[in-house]
Design an enzyme around this catalytic site. Structure first.
Site, PDB file in Angstrom:
ATOM      1  N   ARG A 168       0.848  -1.191   0.000  1.00 53.92           N
ATOM      2  CA  ARG A 168       0.000   0.000   0.000  1.00 53.92           C
ATOM      3  C   ARG A 168       0.887   1.246   0.000  1.00 53.92           C
ATOM      4  O   ARG A 168       1.844   1.340   0.764  1.00 53.92           O
ATOM      5  CB  ARG A 168      -0.923   0.010   1.218  1.00 53.92           C
ATOM      6  CG  ARG A 168      -1.878   1.202   1.248  1.00 53.92           C
ATOM      7  CD  ARG A 168      -2.681   1.222   2.529  1.00 53.92           C
ATOM      8  NE  ARG A 168      -3.617   0.116   2.578  1.00 53.92           N
ATOM      9  CZ  ARG A 168      -4.063  -0.433   3.715  1.00 53.92           C
ATOM     10  NH1 ARG A 168      -3.630   0.016   4.883  1.00 53.92           N
ATOM     11  NH2 ARG A 168      -4.918  -1.435   3.688  1.00 53.92           N
ATOM     12  N   ARG A 198      -4.397   3.267  17.239  1.00 53.24           N
ATOM     13  CA  ARG A 198      -5.185   2.654  16.167  1.00 53.24           C
ATOM     14  C   ARG A 198      -4.942   3.464  14.899  1.00 53.24           C
ATOM     15  O   ARG A 198      -4.318   4.524  14.921  1.00 53.24           O
ATOM     16  CB  ARG A 198      -6.670   2.659  16.558  1.00 53.24           C
ATOM     17  CG  ARG A 198      -7.535   1.592  15.897  1.00 53.24           C
ATOM     18  CD  ARG A 198      -7.164   0.187  16.312  1.00 53.24           C
ATOM     19  NE  ARG A 198      -8.183  -0.763  15.883  1.00 53.24           N
ATOM     20  CZ  ARG A 198      -8.245  -1.304  14.661  1.00 53.24           C
ATOM     21  NH1 ARG A 198      -7.358  -0.973  13.746  1.00 53.24           N
ATOM     22  NH2 ARG A 198      -9.202  -2.154  14.336  1.00 53.24           N
ATOM     23  N   LYS A 199      -5.441   2.971  13.780  1.00 50.74           N
ATOM     24  CA  LYS A 199      -5.265   3.711  12.528  1.00 50.74           C
ATOM     25  C   LYS A 199      -6.015   5.042  12.588  1.00 50.74           C
ATOM     26  O   LYS A 199      -6.905   5.243  13.433  1.00 50.74           O
ATOM     27  CB  LYS A 199      -5.744   2.892  11.340  1.00 50.74           C
ATOM     28  CG  LYS A 199      -7.252   2.698  11.239  1.00 50.74           C
ATOM     29  CD  LYS A 199      -7.570   1.916   9.972  1.00 50.74           C
ATOM     30  CE  LYS A 199      -9.078   1.736   9.812  1.00 50.74           C
ATOM     31  NZ  LYS A 199      -9.416   0.999   8.583  1.00 50.74           N
ATOM     32  N   GLY A 235     -16.523  -6.847   1.414  1.00 49.64           N
ATOM     33  CA  GLY A 235     -16.497  -8.282   1.669  1.00 49.64           C
ATOM     34  C   GLY A 235     -16.794  -8.711   3.082  1.00 49.64           C
ATOM     35  O   GLY A 235     -17.069  -9.875   3.342  1.00 49.64           O
ATOM     36  N   CYS A 256     -14.415  -1.907   4.198  1.00 52.48           N
ATOM     37  CA  CYS A 256     -13.428  -1.180   3.390  1.00 52.48           C
ATOM     38  C   CYS A 256     -14.067  -0.633   2.124  1.00 52.48           C
ATOM     39  O   CYS A 256     -13.608   0.376   1.576  1.00 52.48           O
ATOM     40  CB  CYS A 256     -12.255  -2.094   3.035  1.00 52.48           C
ATOM     41  SG  CYS A 256     -11.318  -2.653   4.480  1.00 52.48           S
ATOM     42  N   GLY A 257     -15.112  -1.284   1.649  1.00 56.47           N
ATOM     43  CA  GLY A 257     -15.846  -0.796   0.482  1.00 56.47           C
ATOM     44  C   GLY A 257     -16.907   0.233   0.810  1.00 56.47           C
ATOM     45  O   GLY A 257     -17.615   0.698  -0.079  1.00 56.47           O
TER      46      GLY A 257
END
Length: 580
Positions: A110, A225-226, A496, A501-502
């Site tokens: 990424r 965390r992110k 998914g 994430c989508g």
């Protein structure tokens, strides 16, 4: 600690190689060494990932990725012999995600592409980097953060890719795990006739602060965390600030008319919770935005939860303290870190357009720029997936028509800016844009479902996905477009799993991988068996006054025979579709 100068990296800096950089020379300390004793103690008592970071900081991967790659090339080790925590977790600090379940020994890399700005040379480099691998694994994906993911990378090749990216003005460091993700901005920044703020330079500056101009910044690598940051440039909010930890929304000062940002905070998706951003009641000037973001990250690093990872994102700290206390702590820390900027953070400013309506624009197709005689051309990329030969073709088009410039969108498409109006027709006739895959819509309702299609990676490469997404998404949209006509586009997002994430919740129709059961005859008896399925969300909205969609139906089998009639019913009943 004052923020350093954040101009673009000089040519001299970029001639260096990341693979030659070392701790104690190029990086003063590891990420863990920037943590206080209190934070370290909480981390020791915290979740599995926190304990793993205490054992060895993820920032070690900045250097170790090249040591691992060299050892494999020299036959001294294999990827199988690497410590599993190094291979599957810590290498994410270097942007490398091992897909052990799906493609053992291969990694997704990424990148960091602030504001989604690319050029033809970079696109060709992507093609060369993955084109050496089998076509079923060596692909390029555009993400929902205007970013690029290179798939199929073998670890022994990582150094060449990393050094090549850095030489071309890009980086892959700090793009995974507990780091700040790609900086999102307006894909039509600088060319938009309705632009309020050109996001390009600010997105680059914030990214430069976070990543030390792409070289890696251990001081901000050990967050709880992110973290996501987005900068909007217009009322459209093409950056989707409402689903970011920090969203900067342009708004003029009520007294001076100076353009700055109202700040919203706390938006995120997770398995356990989804959350729209909430107002912070803060207004910052553009020249203070980098320092403001650095302050927020520092406060989050030092005070965020190191316990339950499902309760470690920024919003949980805000809720623990309460917004008033949180805001006071941020302002106080900002003025301590940047005393020369004391008193510059103000209360949120009233939006002068409040009470008026504004419809988010669709930027696919041909649109006039604010520069006379030029247009941008928005090109649909099928489910955001680019094959190596496709990447080379895109680069060729960019060189021929847009001065080599390519821009990414959060809808996983590309923009070719600065096309001379007299050459638009020629561009639209290019075979690559008429091959049945990539396309430029000829009207606002052309390809009403395919044009707004967004999809995560899905089970093809992702080990946590419950269903295959990209191929299924493309095929379903094509089948529906053959059967139905619509008088407006409908945005369909596929994800998914519940990590989303989508971003299924922001779509008109969102499909999320989920368990489903169907009846089958087994040994003469009718039994219910588990199959791939989806939960369907309806009603998401982006742009002004956004909101998240809600579950409409659960456990629908994902095969076409089961899903098609349900989708047709939704499109007819909710979106006015008619049978052809």
């Amino acid at each position: 600690m004052k923020v350093r100068a954040l101009n673009a990296a000089t040519e001299a800096t970029r001639t260096a190689k990341l693979s030659d950089m070392r701790f104690g020379v190029d990086w003063e300390k590891r990420g863990t060494e920037y943590l206080s004793e209190d934070v370290i103690e909480r981390a020791k008592q915290g979740n599995k990932q926190e304990k793993l970071k205490i054992q060895k900081c993820g920032s070690e991967a900045f250097q170790e990725v090249h040591e691992f790659a060299a050892a494999i090339r020299e036959g001294k080790t294999t990827w199988e012999e690497l410590d599993i925590d190094d291979a599957d977790v810590r290498l994410k600090w270097a942007g490398l995600f091992h897909r052990r379940k799906k493609t053992p020994g291969r990694f997704m890399m990424r990148l960091k592409v602030p504001n989604g700005l690319l050029d033809s040379e970079q696109m060709r480099f992507f093609a060369d980097s993955v084109g050496k691998y089998p076509v079923e694994v060596g692909v390029i994906d555009i993400t929902t953060r205007q970013n690029i993911q290179l798939r199929g990378i073998e670890l022994q090749d990582a150094t060449d890719v990393i050094d090549g990216l850095y030489a071309r003005g890009l980086s892959n460091l700090q793009s995974g795990m507990d780091n700040v993700r790609n900086l999102v901005g307006s894909p039509i920044a600088g060319i938009d006739p309705l632009e309020q703020f050109d996001t390009r330079e600010l997105a680059k500056q914030i990214d430069a602060m976070i990543t030390n101009n792409g070289k890696g910044n251990p001081r901000l690598t050990n967050l709880p965390r992110k973290f996501n940051i987005a900068v909007s440039g217009s009322r459209d909010d093409f950056a989707h600030t409402s689903i970011n930890d920090i969203g900067l929304r342009p708004c003029p000062h009520k007294d001076t008319g100076e353009m700055g940002f109202n700040v919203i905070v706390g938006g995120y998706f997770s398995i356990k919770r989804v959350m729209e951003s909430i107002p912070m009641d803060v207004w910052v000037k553009p020249e203070d935005a980098v320092a403001f973001c650095e302050t927020m990250l520092t406060v989050f690093r030092d005070n965020g939860s190191r316990g339950d990872r499902q309760k470690a994102r920024l919003i949980w700290l805000i809720e623990e303290w309460g917004m008033d206390t949180f805001r006071q702590r941020i302002v106080s820390e900002f003025e301590e870190m940047f005393p020369e900027k004391s008193g510059r953070i103000e209360s949120a400013q009233p939006e002068p357009w409040a009470g008026t309506t504004f419809e988010k624009r669709d930027i696919l197709g041909v649109h006039s720029q604010k520069q006379e005689g030029l247009s941008w051309v928005g090109v649909n990329v099928p489910a955001g997936r680019i094959l190596p030969d496709d990447a080379r073709a895109i680069a060729d088009l960019a060189d021929k028509y847009s001065g080599g410039e390519i821009r990414l969108t959060v809808e996983q498409n590309i923009i070719l800016p600065n096309v001379e109006n007299g050459r638009v027709a020629e561009l639209l006739e290019e075979p690559f844009l008429n091959n049945g895959n990539y396309f430029v819509p000829s009207s606002e309702i052309d390809f009403p479902l395919s044009r707004g299609l967004v999809s995560c990676t899905g089970a093809q490469f992702c080990g946590v996905a419950l269903i295959e997404t990209k191929n299924r998404a493309l095929e379903l949209s094509k089948r529906l477009e053959k059967r139905l006509s619509l008088d407006k586009p409908v945005r369909i997002h596929w994800t998914g799993c519940p990590n989303s994430c989508g971003q299924a919740q922001v779509a008109d129709i969102g499909l999320m991988g989920a368990p489903a059961r169907v009846e089958k005859e087994i040994d003469g008896k009718i039994k219910k068996v588990a199959v791939e399925g989806v939960n369907i969300f309806l009603g998401g909205k982006v742009g002004e006054n956004p909101f998240l969609g809600e579950v409409y139906k659960k456990g629908i089998p994902a095969d076409y025979d089961s899903l098609m009639p349900v989708m047709e019913e939704i499109l007819v009943g909710k979106f006015g579709a008619k049978s052809k």
